[in-house]
Design a protein around this motif. Structure first.
Motif, mmCIF file in Angstrom:
data_model
loop_
_atom_site.group_PDB
_atom_site.id
_atom_site.type_symbol
_atom_site.label_atom_id
_atom_site.label_comp_id
_atom_site.label_asym_id
_atom_site.label_seq_id
_atom_site.Cartn_x
_atom_site.Cartn_y
_atom_site.Cartn_z
ATOM 1 N N ARG A 8 0.843 -1.194 0.000
ATOM 2 C CA ARG A 8 0.000 0.000 0.000
ATOM 3 C C ARG A 8 0.878 1.244 0.000
ATOM 4 O O ARG A 8 1.897 1.296 0.687
ATOM 5 C CB ARG A 8 -0.928 0.014 1.218
ATOM 6 N N VAL A 9 0.462 2.238 -0.789
ATOM 7 C CA VAL A 9 1.175 3.506 -0.884
ATOM 8 C C VAL A 9 0.217 4.630 -0.522
ATOM 9 O O VAL A 9 -0.891 4.722 -1.064
ATOM 10 C CB VAL A 9 1.730 3.736 -2.306
ATOM 11 N N TYR A 10 0.647 5.471 0.417
ATOM 12 C CA TYR A 10 -0.099 6.672 0.804
ATOM 13 C C TYR A 10 0.704 7.860 0.283
ATOM 14 O O TYR A 10 1.906 7.970 0.571
ATOM 15 C CB TYR A 10 -0.232 6.755 2.315
ATOM 16 N N THR A 11 0.067 8.749 -0.462
ATOM 17 C CA THR A 11 0.804 9.867 -1.026
ATOM 18 C C THR A 11 0.084 11.182 -0.750
ATOM 19 O O THR A 11 -1.144 11.268 -0.889
ATOM 20 C CB THR A 11 1.055 9.665 -2.536
ATOM 21 N N ILE A 12 0.848 12.188 -0.323
ATOM 22 C CA ILE A 12 0.304 13.487 0.055
ATOM 23 C C ILE A 12 0.837 14.541 -0.903
ATOM 24 O O ILE A 12 2.049 14.582 -1.178
ATOM 25 C CB ILE A 12 0.704 13.870 1.497
ATOM 26 N N GLU A 13 -0.044 15.388 -1.389
ATOM 27 C CA GLU A 13 0.327 16.461 -2.310
ATOM 28 C C GLU A 13 -0.328 17.756 -1.854
ATOM 29 O O GLU A 13 -1.524 17.783 -1.579
ATOM 30 C CB GLU A 13 -0.121 16.099 -3.732
ATOM 31 N N ARG A 14 0.432 18.836 -1.774
ATOM 32 C CA ARG A 14 -0.134 20.097 -1.283
ATOM 33 C C ARG A 14 -0.943 20.832 -2.339
ATOM 34 O O ARG A 14 -1.758 21.685 -2.008
ATOM 35 C CB ARG A 14 0.958 20.987 -0.706
ATOM 36 N N HIS A 15 -0.708 20.534 -3.613
ATOM 37 C CA HIS A 15 -1.451 21.170 -4.702
ATOM 38 C C HIS A 15 -2.680 20.323 -5.051
ATOM 39 O O HIS A 15 -2.541 19.206 -5.546
ATOM 40 C CB HIS A 15 -0.577 21.324 -5.946
ATOM 41 N N GLY A 16 -3.859 20.869 -4.813
ATOM 42 C CA GLY A 16 -5.077 20.126 -5.098
ATOM 43 C C GLY A 16 -5.192 19.706 -6.551
ATOM 44 O O GLY A 16 -5.701 18.627 -6.862
ATOM 45 N N GLN A 17 -4.729 20.557 -7.462
ATOM 46 C CA GLN A 17 -4.781 20.226 -8.880
ATOM 47 C C GLN A 17 -3.989 18.951 -9.168
ATOM 48 O O GLN A 17 -4.453 18.069 -9.908
ATOM 49 C CB GLN A 17 -4.225 21.384 -9.708
ATOM 50 N N LEU A 18 -2.793 18.847 -8.581
ATOM 51 C CA LEU A 18 -1.975 17.662 -8.805
ATOM 52 C C LEU A 18 -2.590 16.431 -8.145
ATOM 53 O O LEU A 18 -2.541 15.328 -8.709
ATOM 54 C CB LEU A 18 -0.558 17.894 -8.288
ATOM 55 N N SER A 19 -3.153 16.593 -6.948
ATOM 56 C CA SER A 19 -3.824 15.468 -6.288
ATOM 57 C C SER A 19 -4.933 14.908 -7.165
ATOM 58 O O SER A 19 -5.064 13.691 -7.338
ATOM 59 C CB SER A 19 -4.412 15.915 -4.946
ATOM 60 N N ASP A 20 -5.745 15.802 -7.724
ATOM 61 C CA ASP A 20 -6.861 15.365 -8.559
ATOM 62 C C ASP A 20 -6.371 14.660 -9.817
ATOM 63 O O ASP A 20 -6.923 13.618 -10.225
ATOM 64 C CB ASP A 20 -7.735 16.561 -8.944
ATOM 65 N N LEU A 21 -5.330 15.200 -10.449
ATOM 66 C CA LEU A 21 -4.800 14.571 -11.657
ATOM 67 C C LEU A 21 -4.213 13.195 -11.344
ATOM 68 O O LEU A 21 -4.443 12.224 -12.079
ATOM 69 C CB LEU A 21 -3.736 15.464 -12.283
ATOM 70 N N ALA A 22 -3.446 13.104 -10.243
ATOM 71 C CA ALA A 22 -2.847 11.819 -9.876
ATOM 72 C C ALA A 22 -3.921 10.792 -9.558
ATOM 73 O O ALA A 22 -3.851 9.636 -10.000
ATOM 74 C CB ALA A 22 -1.907 11.998 -8.688
#
Length: 232
Positions: free
Chosen positions: A102-116
């Motif tokens: 399992r991989v948990y990944t955190i991104e501060r940019h909402g745009q990048l989170s949504d794309l990923a």
């Protein structure tokens, strides 16, 4: 749809294995993940070149070798629970998800989170969770982690992240007091209170922004719980 398989195989052979990375599971993972799906359509022809590429929100997708090198240093193995700080395009998380449980990944940019998140759904990665937020604080409710990788450079290793390592777990991140130059550092948790630190390559990453990273304007580091950049 164009077949990028030959370019992917050439990347693994010439850029990864030829530079001394021989972990079979890692090489196999990089042969399977379609890197072209993690960049803008206009850049797909460059997806397997030996360098970083621009992505949304003014960020970059790291050079393939750097992705492999950090995963190798973190010693990610089958069955591992992994935390990634800085999802970016999602490519590194996808590579790790080929190996880890399992991989948990955190991104501060909402745009990048949504794309990923959309890419993971399209490619049927069911073992990746994405969160938008301050990665320097980690993901406490999902801890402990066998490995933590930070894909951004900070002035020191956040204590909040070290405390979320399992015993024997490894944290890999670029560390340096300059925004433009860091060294890859691996922190291994020996027991409840002791950590061992080893330095590796000179690198240049985007700044780690957050409570225990750099200030938003990049002019100064934020306060850290640990006064020693490489201390326990």
């Amino acid at each position: 749809m164009r077949d990028f398989g030959p370019q992917r195989e050439s990347m693994v052979r010439r850029q990864i294995a030829a530079r001394g990375i021989h972990d079979a599971a890692l090489l196999d993972a990089m042969r399977h993940v379609p890197r072209e799906r993690f960049v803008d359509a206009s850049l797909q022809d460059y997806a397997y070149e030996d360098g970083p590429l621009p992505i949304a929100a003014g960020q970059t997708i790291s050079q393939p070798y750097i992705v492999a090198r950090m995963i190798e240093i973190a010693r990610i193995a089958h069955g591992a629970r992994v935390l990634e700080i800085g999802a970016g395009s999602g490519y590194a998380a996808a590579v790790m998800a080929q190996i880890a449980a399992r991989v948990y990944t955190i991104e501060r940019h909402g745009q990048l989170s949504d794309l990923a998140r959309g890419r993971f759904d399209d490619l049927h990665y069911a073992n990746i969770e994405v969160r938008t937020g301050d990665g320097t604080c980690g993901w406490a409710e999902a801890a402990p982690f066998d490995a933590i990788i930070a894909a951004a450079g900070g002035p020191d290793v956040p204590d909040a992240l070290k405390q979320q390592l399992a015993i024997g777990g490894r944290l890999v991140m670029p560390v340096g007091r300059s925004l433009h130059h860091q060294r890859l550092v691996r922190v291994t948790r020996v027991d409840a209170v002791r950590f061992e630190t080893r330095e590796f390559d000179d690198v240049a990453f985007v700044p780690l922004i957050g409570t225990y990273g750099w200030a938003e304007e990049g002019a100064r580091p934020m306060p850290s719980p640990s006064p020693d950049p490489f201390g326990p």
